[in-house]
Design a protein around this motif. Structure first.
Motif: not given
Length: 269
Positions: A68-71, A74-75, A207, A211
């Motif tokens: 989730w470095e780019d939320p 990733t979402a 996913f 994290k």
């Protein structure tokens, strides 16, 4: 030098050639424990280390998605993947492909209409087309593009085939026995879930668990330490209760079967 976790039962006095011989038909208490210990005792550390090392063979862009470095990206990926799996679980494969293709076709028609109307109103010389948004290089697959992905995939497939050969050919009795128990447990799981449901669960775990573990690694390791200590204590109690009876059974086995049950040590030059 013998590998860690391997046990051999040898005569105190070996031949000149160094070949080890099995002892007499009656096993001593220590020798019986050497056969029993690998069944229930494993030196497994509850700590998993840095979770990013689990995916060291994957593409860094995929690893950034998993953590989730780019939320936003990733979402979108998780939501789209979950919708696809849900669609496959509710509709047939042909229906999903047909509806998805129709949706893409209608989206392209809408874009073409929007670009034509926008061009008429703005009176610009440049017309925005789909070919400019997605050129042929994006849709071209070459061996050079696939090479970074094929190498780790082939490596894992070869490892799985090698491990499967050892398990199915019963090169290690204990590992094959545990493998049979896992297969039997999978039959029960198959009665409760289908493959697509398991894929959906695996997608959520893939996913969210890495994290979550990265953010709470100290707390999770503490809980795992306590659980592992209790497990070892329970196994020790089971060993105290069942060990003598297993020793009696092992004493009655022929030497050929006892030698087959023993994990052989591997010498390293």
């Amino acid at each position: 030098m013998a590998n860690e976790g391997s046990y051999t039962m040898v005569d105190p006095v070996s031949d000149e050639g160094g070949d080890a011989k099995l002892t007499s038909d009656v096993l001593t208490e220590n020798e019986s424990e050497k056969i029993i210990e690998p069944i229930i005792q494993k030196d497994v550390s509850p700590k998993f280390g840095d979770p990013r090392r689990w995916f060291k063979d994957l593409n860094p862009k995929l690893v950034s998605l998993l953590f989730w470095e780019d939320p936003r990206r990733t979402a979108i990926t998780v939501l789209a993947s979950f919708i696809v799996l849900l669609a496959f679980s509710l509709f047939s494969l042909i229906s999903v492909i047909a509806y998805a293709s129709l949706s893409i076709l209608f989206a392209c028609v809408a874009f073409k209409g929007y670009s034509a109307v926008s061009h008429n109103f703005t009176k610009s010389d440049e017309v925005l087309t789909l070919s400019k948004l997605c050129d042929d290089s994006c849709l071209t697959i070459t061996p050079e593009n696939l090479q970074p992905y094929l190498e780790p995939v082939c490596k894992h497939i070869s490892c799985c085939l090698s491990t499967g050969k050892k398990l199915f050919f019963i090169e290690d009795v204990f590992k094959s026995f545990k493998f049979a128990l896992i297969l039997y447990s999978l039959t029960w799981i198959g009665c409760c879930f289908n493959a697509l449901t398991l894929c959906q669960i695996a997608l959520v775990m893939l996913f969210f668990l890495p994290k979550a573990y990265e953010a709470n690694q100290a707390k999770v390791d503490g809980v795992l330490d306590a659980a592992t200590a209790q497990l070892h204590q329970a196994l020790a109690q089971i060993m105290d209760a069942v060990g003598p009876k297993l020793n009696v059974v092992l004493d009655k086995l022929p030497p050929s079967i006892r030698s087959m049950l023993q994990p052989k040590s591997t010498k390293v030059d």
